[in-house]
Design an enzyme around this catalytic site. Structure first.
Site, PDB file in Angstrom:
ATOM      1  N   ASN A 142       0.741  -1.371  -0.003  1.00 21.78           N
ATOM      2  CA  ASN A 142       0.164  -0.163  -0.144  1.00 21.78           C
ATOM      3  C   ASN A 142       0.878   1.244   0.061  1.00 21.78           C
ATOM      4  OD1 ASN A 142      -0.535   1.980   2.649  1.00 21.78           O
ATOM      5  ND2 ASN A 142       0.068  -0.166   3.225  1.00 21.78           N
ATOM      6  N   PHE A 176      -1.679   7.973   4.313  1.00 21.49           N
ATOM      7  CA  PHE A 176      -2.821   8.762   5.329  1.00 21.49           C
ATOM      8  C   PHE A 176      -3.831   9.523   5.158  1.00 21.49           C
ATOM      9  CE2 PHE A 176       1.370   9.536   8.290  1.00 21.49           C
ATOM     10  CZ  PHE A 176       1.463   8.207   8.467  1.00 21.49           C
ATOM     11  N   SER A 181       5.514   5.189   8.713  1.00 19.22           N
ATOM     12  CA  SER A 181       5.147   4.634   7.470  1.00 19.22           C
ATOM     13  C   SER A 181       6.162   5.008   6.222  1.00 19.22           C
ATOM     14  CB  SER A 181       3.841   5.379   7.117  1.00 19.22           C
ATOM     15  OG  SER A 181       3.403   5.441   5.961  1.00 19.22           O
ATOM     16  N   ASN A 207       4.908   5.941   3.384  1.00 17.24           N
ATOM     17  CA  ASN A 207       4.214   6.518   2.313  1.00 17.24           C
ATOM     18  C   ASN A 207       3.925   8.038   2.368  1.00 17.24           C
ATOM     19  OD1 ASN A 207       3.845   4.337   0.977  1.00 17.24           O
ATOM     20  ND2 ASN A 207       2.346   3.604   2.729  1.00 17.24           N
ATOM     21  N   THR A 208       4.623   8.686   3.520  1.00 16.99           N
ATOM     22  CA  THR A 208       4.520  10.202   3.659  1.00 16.99           C
ATOM     23  C   THR A 208       6.277  10.548   3.516  1.00 16.99           C
ATOM     24  OG1 THR A 208       2.704  10.171   5.115  1.00 16.99           O
ATOM     25  CG2 THR A 208       4.122  12.219   5.246  1.00 16.99           C
ATOM     26  N   LYS A 231       5.240   3.728  17.151  1.00 19.36           N
ATOM     27  CA  LYS A 231       5.201   2.510  16.036  1.00 19.36           C
ATOM     28  C   LYS A 231       6.574   2.831  15.323  1.00 19.36           C
ATOM     29  CE  LYS A 231       2.339   0.165  13.233  1.00 19.36           C
ATOM     30  NZ  LYS A 231       0.879  -0.230  12.447  1.00 19.36           N
ATOM     31  N   ASN A 249       5.768  -1.630  11.545  1.00 16.04           N
ATOM     32  CA  ASN A 249       4.923  -1.250  10.507  1.00 16.04           C
ATOM     33  C   ASN A 249       5.323  -2.135   9.262  1.00 16.04           C
ATOM     34  OD1 ASN A 249       3.479   0.654   9.123  1.00 16.04           O
ATOM     35  ND2 ASN A 249       3.879   2.267  10.087  1.00 16.04           N
TER      36      ASN A 249
END
Length: 356
Positions: free
Chosen positions: A116, A120, A189, A191-192, A228, A257
């Site tokens: 993925n 967010f 994450s 993805n940021t 996390k 994560n």
């Protein structure tokens, strides 16, 4: 005989993964709204023997749903109907944001995995806060003794510069902590852009300190605070985070994560390449997440709560993580492959093991 794997293959496997998720989640919420949740609750409620204490909170079961499934607090009650001991909502950001461009969610069915790069996507802290408050009140009415627990996972708004990240996290902490049973700072994450740079202990220290203070002030009580971390940290960095958590007297660490690694996959390389960038979750993460958990346990002893997540598919996986030092265990990706009664099956097997 289990029906869901056949249903998944026929109804969902060919469908865009994000669309399938939305349809499935809507179905879970509709079942709750129709009144079926009361029946489900009787069938799926964890055995009393599974009650677990962590950071001053009693959980009906050590097994819960990881952040990412319910990003905006839209289905907390419905998800607890399925037997999860806790539901971690999020990741929620200080400002509403649409997330990354679609498509951004991909299945690797052969690996029982997902890639993925959602980014967010959520309605923002101010919109989610009243949903959390309402869900918490409803759960307290439905479960007067030991109710399912609500965790809240917060992250950085994409358009906010790293230099302003602390203030952005404080917006979320201020809005969400009053309705949270525990709060998670997500700095892991992939993805940021730049987010994982916040895992550096010199950057992480002021962030966690500020969030913890603001959460307690806003809630008027101590809100358990966890961080996390990514599975891609070096062993030395994991040790540094463990020392920092002990130094700051955090309540816990969530490990781990998603990973940016793509090693050891059964899916064809060209299929994996077509998915593009993003975090990989599911069965391929099992070994690394367990290794990180064991390292954290060695570094922290019994001083804080460790929450294991990554590649958890079965009651055996849950028990293995409990035996390795986790107090709580979370799953997510296997939920997509195993169906709505996944948590209940795990709870039944855990309870059976404790009786034997």
């Amino acid at each position: 005989m289990r029906v869901y794997p056949t249903f998944f293959r026929l109804a969902f496997s060919w469908m865009d993964a994000e669309r399938a998720h939305k349809i499935g989640f809507k179905g879970i919420r509709l079942a709750h709204a129709s009144g079926a949740g009361k029946l489900l609750q009787k069938l799926t409620a964890p055995a009393p023997s599974l009650q677990t204490a962590a950071f001053g909170v009693t959980f009906p079961s050590p097994f819960g749903l990881a952040a990412g499934f319910d990003k905006e607090g839209l289905g907390i009650e419905a998800l607890t109907d399925l037997g999860f001991g806790h539901v971690e909502v999020g990741t929620i950001t200080g400002q509403a944001q649409p997330g990354n461009e679609k498509p951004r969610l991909f299945r690797l069915v052969e690996d029982r995995a997902v890639i993925n790069r959602m980014g967010f996507n959520n309605d923002g802290a101010s919109a989610v806060a009243p949903r959390l408050k309402a869900a918490r009140a409803a759960l307290q009415r439905r479960y007067p003794a030991v109710r399912p627990v609500i965790g809240v996972n917060i992250g950085k708004t994409k358009v906010v510069e790293l230099a302003d990240a602390v203030d952005d996290y404080l917006v979320s902490a201020r809005s969400l902590a009053p309705a949270a049973d525990y709060l998670v700072v997500n700095v892991s994450s992939p993805n940021t852009p730049g987010l994982r740079l916040l895992q550096d202990v010199e950057t992480l220290r002021p962030l966690l300190t500020a969030v913890g203070q603001e959460a307690d002030r806003a809630a008027g009580r101590h809100v358990p605070l966890l961080v996390k971390i990514a599975p891609d940290l070096s062993d030395e960095d994991i040790d540094d985070v463990a020392r920092l958590a002990l130094d700051l007297k955090l309540d816990g660490i969530i490990a781990t994560n998603t990973t940016i690694a793509r090693t050891g996959l059964a899916s064809p390389a060209d299929q994996v390449a077509r998915c593009g960038a993003g975090g990989l979750s599911g069965a391929p993460l099992k070994a690394r997440s367990l290794d990180v958990l064991k390292r954290l346990k060695k570094a922290t002893g019994d001083s804080l709560t460790l929450v294991a997540v990554g590649g958890v598919e079965s009651a055996q996986d849950v028990q293995e993580r409990l035996d390795a030092g986790a107090t709580l265990v979370q799953g997510y990706t296997a939920f997509l492959y195993e169906g709505p009664f996944w948590a209940a099956r795990i709870n039944r097997q855990l309870a059976k093991n404790r009786r034997s």
